[in-house]
Motif scaffolding. Sequence first.
Motif, mmCIF file in Angstrom:
data_model
loop_
_atom_site.group_PDB
_atom_site.id
_atom_site.type_symbol
_atom_site.label_atom_id
_atom_site.label_comp_id
_atom_site.label_asym_id
_atom_site.label_seq_id
_atom_site.Cartn_x
_atom_site.Cartn_y
_atom_site.Cartn_z
ATOM 1 N N GLN A 66 -3.278 10.562 -0.651
ATOM 2 C CA GLN A 66 -2.843 9.779 -1.793
ATOM 3 C C GLN A 66 -1.434 8.949 -1.686
ATOM 4 O O GLN A 66 -1.302 7.874 -2.110
ATOM 5 C CB GLN A 66 -2.887 10.529 -3.260
ATOM 6 N N VAL A 67 -0.586 9.719 -1.414
ATOM 7 C CA VAL A 67 1.023 9.192 -1.121
ATOM 8 C C VAL A 67 0.954 8.111 -0.012
ATOM 9 O O VAL A 67 1.492 6.978 -0.209
ATOM 10 C CB VAL A 67 1.778 10.437 -0.668
ATOM 11 N N GLY A 69 -1.550 6.302 0.695
ATOM 12 C CA GLY A 69 -2.286 5.099 0.050
ATOM 13 C C GLY A 69 -1.351 4.255 -0.791
ATOM 14 O O GLY A 69 -1.207 2.876 -0.977
ATOM 15 N N ASN A 70 -0.391 5.018 -1.510
ATOM 16 C CA ASN A 70 0.505 4.338 -2.477
ATOM 17 C C ASN A 70 1.446 3.609 -1.885
ATOM 18 O O ASN A 70 1.927 2.569 -1.941
ATOM 19 C CB ASN A 70 1.193 5.508 -3.251
ATOM 20 N N ASN A 71 2.033 4.177 -0.571
ATOM 21 C CA ASN A 71 2.970 3.679 0.420
ATOM 22 C C ASN A 71 2.425 2.424 0.871
ATOM 23 O O ASN A 71 3.033 1.472 1.004
ATOM 24 C CB ASN A 71 3.381 4.599 1.415
ATOM 25 N N ASP A 73 0.222 0.296 -0.395
ATOM 26 C CA ASP A 73 0.271 -0.482 -1.264
ATOM 27 C C ASP A 73 1.491 -1.233 -1.647
ATOM 28 O O ASP A 73 1.516 -2.413 -1.773
ATOM 29 C CB ASP A 73 -0.302 0.152 -2.658
ATOM 30 N N ALA A 74 2.558 -0.139 -1.803
ATOM 31 C CA ALA A 74 3.892 -1.018 -1.858
ATOM 32 C C ALA A 74 4.403 -1.511 -0.677
ATOM 33 O O ALA A 74 4.762 -2.795 -0.993
ATOM 34 C CB ALA A 74 4.870 0.552 -2.056
#
Length: 628
Positions: A66-67, A69-71, A73-74
């Motif tokens: 999940q982290v 994936g967020n990174n 996206d950022a």
Amino acid sequence: MAVGLSNTRHAADEEARAEVDVLNSRLEKTTQLTKKIQACLGRLEATGKSVREVSGPLTGETKKLQVLGNNIDAVIAAIERLRQPADSKNDEEAIIRQGPEKAGLSNYLNSIKRLNKALADMKTSNLRANQQTMADLQRLIKSGNTQLENSFDKMLRAETPRSIEPLQYTTKNTPFPLLTQDKISRLSLMNSYVSGNSLSENPLIKIYADVRGQYLQQTLVNLAYASVNTAKKKSPDAIYRSGTNGIGMYAQAMEGLFVAEYDNICNIFMRQDWGPAFQMTCQAPLAELARTIRELNNHIKAHLNTDCYLAYEVIEIMSNLSNNIEERTGELKSTLAAALKPVRETGKSSLAELLEETKRRVGALQTLPSDGSPVPVVSETMQRLQTMVDFLRPISSIMISLGDGGWRSGAAANASMDGIPSLASFDIGADGKEIFAHYCTDTIDALMSALEQKARVLLKGKSIWGVLLANSVTIIERMIRDSDLKPLLEGKLGVLETWRKKAKAYYAEACKDVSMHLFDVIHTNRTQRPPSGSSESASILKGLSSKDKDSIKAKFQIFNASFDELVARHKTYSMEREVRQMFAKDTQQMLEPLYNRFWDRYHEIDKGKGKYVKYDKSSIAAVFLSLY
């Protein structure tokens, strides 16, 4: 009946037993179910433990995914943001190329701000792929800033005339013009951007100072020239009169212009830039002012005896200018003090120099009037002191800085007056008046001492010395009495009385010589005083020997000759009316009683023939009256 009841009870018991059997059966089933449930729970707990042991690592990995994936996206979002400046560069470049005038100032400034933000974001990312875009943005920003500065310069020049006629404002006592509010708003908007993004000095300050400084200088240049030209006089010996030099109008125009310019600066620049912008803007006109004051100072030094008052006037005018500007702006005091310094030093040293000049002028005299008439240096010296009263405020401040007697023996050279005096120092209090009065009496005493020394060298006879000194004292006294010096020197003129007594003593020397012939040492053998009048004289003469009578005759003859010479000389002297009356009275008081006594005793020596006794009491009294 009994059987019936028994049957009914039996049936009820059977029914109750049947219900108990049902309940027991259900309880047994419940117990069995509970055991099964407990067995199931036991098995479930064992199974859950196994599941936790298996699912724990899976949960950690899921979180990591999940982290990540967020990174991702950022990063994608950041890349999108980084791509935006490159994508919009062409749009911003089009705005920058149009310039502030065509694009609109607000739109233009927003474009530069966006470019700056984009550049800052790219610098933060530090991606090598954006290096070219960063270079392009820097070029655009530099071009935009340059155009903005040029636009500031162009707008300011369009609003600023080459010069204006300052007398139109000073003579009507109206404020000098300011920049229009519309232009001030636009210039202020430009400055707010530049000052907020400038890492060093604000470049707009120099632009403003160059444009407006030239305007101030050109507006004031004619008044600067006029200040120098009005110092030149048709008659070199004419004493400077207050207000005849253009420096007052020059300072008035400068104050009005500078105050107006400070208002412009405060409306355009940030608070911290007001002082530096104002000082830089005023630099050119202040340099012109310094040159003007130096030229005036050279003129004053070359004509100190007549133009020292211009130095005092310049000191007061420029000091007031400095105080007024400082009060309005808080600036320029030290700059104006530096500009004023040459004249201030001349004014400070002038007091001692003028005192020495008075002595030199008397010492340089090759002749003195043989009739004792006053020399011009006396009235000229008093005219100088009279004129000084018109400049008592600045002179008072100079004298207070020198201290009482500071003009003597080079003391003025050691006095300090480096800064511009404050308004308080121009308050003509008792100290300033007292010191000025002492300076006046010192000047008078130095003048009289120099005249006495010169008279001893050039004139023969003490009586002529007395006439010269008495005439000078009378002229000095009259010029004090008939001018503004009177209230300042009232009660402080003991020096004049001292010189008047000395003049009278010199003049009395001739009378003493004449009076010596009226003293006799002849004694008679009479024990009683003879009667007065003719009988007294006849009685005295009867008791004299021929030798004594011859002595009396000789005394009358010598007296007649010396007295006639005294009278003739008295009448040839040029005396002020007060002096002639004073000396006539002194001569009469000294000689008439002596002569009358001598006449009473010996007038019968020639029995009224007039051979030896030329004057009787009434005739000699008439001679004395003719001396007045």
